[in-house]
Design a protein around this motif. Structure first.
Motif, mmCIF file in Angstrom:
data_model
loop_
_atom_site.group_PDB
_atom_site.id
_atom_site.type_symbol
_atom_site.label_atom_id
_atom_site.label_comp_id
_atom_site.label_asym_id
_atom_site.label_seq_id
_atom_site.Cartn_x
_atom_site.Cartn_y
_atom_site.Cartn_z
ATOM 1 N N MET A 100 0.787 -1.381 -0.103
ATOM 2 C CA MET A 100 0.128 0.080 -0.058
ATOM 3 C C MET A 100 0.847 1.229 0.035
ATOM 4 O O MET A 100 0.572 2.144 -0.604
ATOM 5 C CB MET A 100 -0.995 -0.114 1.565
ATOM 6 C CG MET A 100 -1.975 -0.917 1.234
ATOM 7 S SD MET A 100 -3.387 -0.278 0.530
ATOM 8 C CE MET A 100 -4.025 0.744 1.855
ATOM 9 N N GLU A 101 1.700 1.300 0.914
ATOM 10 C CA GLU A 101 2.749 2.388 0.989
ATOM 11 C C GLU A 101 3.614 2.803 -0.319
ATOM 12 O O GLU A 101 3.721 3.702 -0.525
ATOM 13 C CB GLU A 101 3.812 2.087 1.845
ATOM 14 C CG GLU A 101 3.172 2.100 3.476
ATOM 15 C CD GLU A 101 2.871 3.699 3.853
ATOM 16 O OE1 GLU A 101 3.441 4.691 3.671
ATOM 17 O OE2 GLU A 101 2.020 3.839 5.002
ATOM 18 N N ILE A 102 4.178 1.564 -0.728
ATOM 19 C CA ILE A 102 5.107 2.098 -1.956
ATOM 20 C C ILE A 102 4.773 1.592 -3.310
ATOM 21 O O ILE A 102 5.771 1.591 -4.236
ATOM 22 C CB ILE A 102 6.692 1.560 -1.581
ATOM 23 C CG1 ILE A 102 6.654 0.063 -1.268
ATOM 24 C CG2 ILE A 102 7.199 2.203 -0.159
ATOM 25 C CD1 ILE A 102 8.092 -0.497 -1.425
ATOM 26 N N GLY A 103 3.548 0.590 -3.460
ATOM 27 C CA GLY A 103 3.203 0.152 -4.553
ATOM 28 C C GLY A 103 3.265 0.748 -5.899
ATOM 29 O O GLY A 103 3.389 0.376 -6.829
ATOM 30 N N GLN A 104 3.171 2.383 -5.584
ATOM 31 C CA GLN A 104 2.874 3.240 -6.608
ATOM 32 C C GLN A 104 4.355 3.692 -7.191
ATOM 33 O O GLN A 104 4.289 4.326 -8.120
ATOM 34 C CB GLN A 104 2.023 4.238 -6.325
ATOM 35 C CG GLN A 104 0.335 3.601 -6.329
ATOM 36 C CD GLN A 104 -0.029 2.924 -7.192
ATOM 37 O OE1 GLN A 104 -0.050 3.103 -8.499
ATOM 38 N NE2 GLN A 104 -0.699 1.642 -6.952
ATOM 39 N N ALA A 105 5.122 3.539 -6.262
ATOM 40 C CA ALA A 105 6.544 4.247 -6.565
ATOM 41 C C ALA A 105 7.206 3.672 -7.514
ATOM 42 O O ALA A 105 7.141 2.155 -7.802
ATOM 43 C CB ALA A 105 7.165 4.467 -5.274
ATOM 44 N N SER A 106 8.024 4.347 -8.415
ATOM 45 C CA SER A 106 8.766 3.885 -9.514
ATOM 46 C C SER A 106 9.877 2.846 -9.072
ATOM 47 O O SER A 106 10.398 2.061 -9.757
ATOM 48 C CB SER A 106 9.072 4.833 -10.523
ATOM 49 O OG SER A 106 9.766 5.782 -9.859
ATOM 50 N N ASP A 107 10.476 3.460 -7.982
ATOM 51 C CA ASP A 107 11.506 2.519 -7.332
ATOM 52 C C ASP A 107 11.134 1.258 -6.403
ATOM 53 O O ASP A 107 12.167 0.926 -5.639
ATOM 54 C CB ASP A 107 12.480 3.194 -6.834
ATOM 55 C CG ASP A 107 12.066 3.795 -5.859
ATOM 56 O OD1 ASP A 107 10.866 4.075 -5.183
ATOM 57 O OD2 ASP A 107 12.808 4.250 -4.794
ATOM 58 N N ARG A 108 9.665 0.786 -6.440
ATOM 59 C CA ARG A 108 9.366 0.146 -5.503
ATOM 60 C C ARG A 108 10.149 -1.345 -5.058
ATOM 61 O O ARG A 108 10.125 -1.971 -4.321
ATOM 62 C CB ARG A 108 7.725 -0.218 -5.799
ATOM 63 C CG ARG A 108 7.565 -0.997 -6.952
ATOM 64 C CD ARG A 108 5.977 -0.842 -7.286
ATOM 65 N NE ARG A 108 5.676 -1.456 -8.392
ATOM 66 C CZ ARG A 108 5.702 -0.819 -9.504
ATOM 67 N NH1 ARG A 108 6.108 0.485 -9.658
ATOM 68 N NH2 ARG A 108 5.324 -1.105 -10.674
ATOM 69 N N VAL A 109 10.514 -1.686 -6.518
ATOM 70 C CA VAL A 109 11.221 -3.217 -6.439
ATOM 71 C C VAL A 109 12.769 -2.907 -5.981
ATOM 72 O O VAL A 109 13.279 -3.739 -5.629
ATOM 73 C CB VAL A 109 11.206 -3.629 -7.983
ATOM 74 C CG1 VAL A 109 11.909 -5.048 -8.127
ATOM 75 C CG2 VAL A 109 9.774 -3.927 -8.427
ATOM 76 N N ASN A 136 5.538 -11.706 -4.492
ATOM 77 C CA ASN A 136 4.645 -10.297 -4.108
ATOM 78 C C ASN A 136 5.790 -9.196 -4.141
ATOM 79 O O ASN A 136 7.105 -9.446 -4.408
ATOM 80 C CB ASN A 136 4.054 -10.185 -2.878
ATOM 81 C CG ASN A 136 4.576 -10.578 -1.654
ATOM 82 O OD1 ASN A 136 5.979 -10.593 -1.593
ATOM 83 N ND2 ASN A 136 4.216 -10.819 -0.559
ATOM 84 N N LEU A 137 5.785 -8.009 -3.809
ATOM 85 C CA LEU A 137 6.732 -7.025 -3.815
ATOM 86 C C LEU A 137 7.660 -7.135 -3.043
ATOM 87 O O LEU A 137 9.125 -6.943 -3.072
ATOM 88 C CB LEU A 137 5.880 -5.596 -3.628
ATOM 89 C CG LEU A 137 6.691 -4.388 -3.570
ATOM 90 C CD1 LEU A 137 7.418 -4.416 -4.966
ATOM 91 C CD2 LEU A 137 5.828 -3.204 -3.460
ATOM 92 N N LEU A 138 7.517 -7.938 -1.645
ATOM 93 C CA LEU A 138 8.659 -8.100 -0.735
ATOM 94 C C LEU A 138 9.622 -9.040 -1.450
ATOM 95 O O LEU A 138 10.832 -8.939 -1.429
ATOM 96 C CB LEU A 138 7.982 -8.721 0.437
ATOM 97 C CG LEU A 138 7.019 -7.960 1.106
ATOM 98 C CD1 LEU A 138 6.259 -8.486 2.316
ATOM 99 C CD2 LEU A 138 7.780 -6.550 1.593
ATOM 100 N N THR A 139 8.923 -10.302 -2.018
ATOM 101 C CA THR A 139 9.934 -11.095 -2.736
ATOM 102 C C THR A 139 10.631 -10.672 -3.809
ATOM 103 O O THR A 139 11.791 -11.095 -3.863
ATOM 104 C CB THR A 139 8.955 -12.619 -2.956
ATOM 105 O OG1 THR A 139 8.140 -12.842 -2.197
ATOM 106 C CG2 THR A 139 10.060 -13.533 -3.707
ATOM 107 N N MET A 140 10.005 -9.745 -4.657
ATOM 108 C CA MET A 140 10.494 -9.111 -5.628
ATOM 109 C C MET A 140 11.859 -8.289 -5.216
ATOM 110 O O MET A 140 12.816 -8.193 -5.746
ATOM 111 C CB MET A 140 9.694 -8.092 -6.327
ATOM 112 C CG MET A 140 8.463 -8.736 -7.148
ATOM 113 S SD MET A 140 8.675 -9.334 -8.626
ATOM 114 C CE MET A 140 8.747 -7.724 -9.580
ATOM 115 N N ASN A 141 11.560 -7.453 -4.144
ATOM 116 C CA ASN A 141 12.595 -6.856 -3.334
ATOM 117 C C ASN A 141 13.877 -7.726 -3.106
ATOM 118 O O ASN A 141 14.979 -7.142 -3.447
ATOM 119 C CB ASN A 141 11.955 -5.926 -2.373
ATOM 120 C CG ASN A 141 11.673 -4.446 -2.526
ATOM 121 O OD1 ASN A 141 12.621 -3.596 -2.564
ATOM 122 N ND2 ASN A 141 10.473 -4.315 -2.891
ATOM 123 N N ALA A 142 13.323 -8.694 -2.609
ATOM 124 C CA ALA A 142 14.583 -9.503 -2.229
ATOM 125 C C ALA A 142 15.566 -10.146 -3.400
ATOM 126 O O ALA A 142 16.508 -10.181 -3.354
ATOM 127 C CB ALA A 142 13.955 -10.920 -1.266
#
Ligand SMILES: Nc1ncnc2c1ncn2[C@@H]1O[C@H](COP(=O)(O)OP(=O)(O)OP(=O)(O)O)[C@@H](O)[C@H]1O
Ligand SMILES: [Mg+2]
Length: 264
Positions: A100-109, A136-142
């Motif tokens: 919710m917090e960063i899902g729209q940010a271009s650098d979210r990953v 999800n976005l967490l795994t993508m970040n990892a």
């Protein structure tokens, strides 16, 4: 000090309960016992790695949530554990709100990758990232932040099911956000020698995945499953048990492969 450069390993499998967190905690402890300086980043809202390392919920003032949101750096978020040379960035339920917090940010990953550029992160020779059981976005970040992915695979009939999806995801990450992402290895967990099927599963997995599969088999071991309720890695709770010994063996395989990789 280790001679290695810092190596960031994401521990991932979208299947639940296959031994990701147990592997993160005990591999990290074994690496620390061998003299490496190790950091676990708990990216799972369940916070099992944090709990299993004895970090109480009250003491999780700064967490991986703050790191991803960008309000804190790694240096502010790390906590010591009962294991010398092993630190953790804990997780809280707040992590459920990251999307919710960063899902729209271009650098979210790239939030974790950016945080790991810090000087503090470079104090560690190994950084292990414990992922939730989903893509999800967490795994993508990892995966965007890591050099490699270590995949725990439970020795059960459906072990290979879902693996092709995971390998596809790794390939996707490679072709988009992280071309260097490698497969560190596949570790078979919860092996039960009394189960006739288990050996068949091991053979099948080795046949499919060849030398990516570690020689070490992590046995199903009750001491390993008891340890988290004492807030301790199995290796501290009962060093002599078969599970602890297997994780020590896995750590030496990981280090050996690192040496080979660096020499290549
Ligand atoms: N070698 C083992 N022997 C016995 N029990 C084990 C072993 N490895 C893991 N377990 C138990 O199996 C359960 C699942 O393990 P773990 O939490 O490590 O999996 P996970 O993949 O992180 O799960 P999740 O997907 O929910 O994050 C836990 O209760 C853990 O204690
Ligand atoms: Mg887990």
């Amino acid at each position: 000090m280790s001679a290695y450069r810092n190596r960031i390993i994401t521990i991932a499998n979208q299947k639940g309960g296959v031994g990701k967190t147990t592997t993160a905690i005990n591999l990290a402890t074994a690496l620390a016992a061998i003299g490496e300086k190790v950091l676990i980043i708990d990216l799972d809202p369940q916070g099992n790695a944090s709990t299993g390392l004895g970090v109480s919920r009250q003491s999780r003032k700064i967490s991986s949530y703050d790191v991803l949101i960008g309000t804190s750096g790694i240096a502010d978020a790390v906590q010591e554990t009962a294991v010398p040379n092993l630190h953790v960035v804990p997780s809280t339920m707040d992590m459920l709100g990251v999307e919710m917090e960063i899902g729209q940010a271009s650098d979210r990953v790239f939030r974790l990758r950016r945080a790991l550029v810090s000087t503090k992160a470079h104090e560690y020779s190994y950084i292990l990232v414990d992922c939730p059981p989903s893509f999800n976005l967490l795994t993508m970040n990892a995966m965007a932040a890591a050099h490699s992915v270590l995949v725990p695979l439970q020795c059960e009939f459906f072990a290979l099911e879902g693996l092709s999806q995971l390998l596809e995801t790794i390939q996707q990450i490679r072709s988009t956000v992280n071309p260097q992402l490698d497969i560190q290895g596949i570790v078979l967990t919860m092996y039960d020698a009394r189960n006739n099927l288990a050996q068949q599963v091991v053979n099948d997995v080795r046949e499919h995945l060849g030398d990516k599969v570690y020689q070490t088999l992590i046995p199903r071991n009750v001491r390993v499953s008891e340890a988290p309720s004492y807030g301790k890695p199995a290796i501290l709770y009962d060093l002599k048990c078969a599970g602890s010994q297997a994780y020590l063996q896995l750590a030496s395989e990981v280090i050996q492969r690192e040496r080979q990789r660096l020499a290549a």
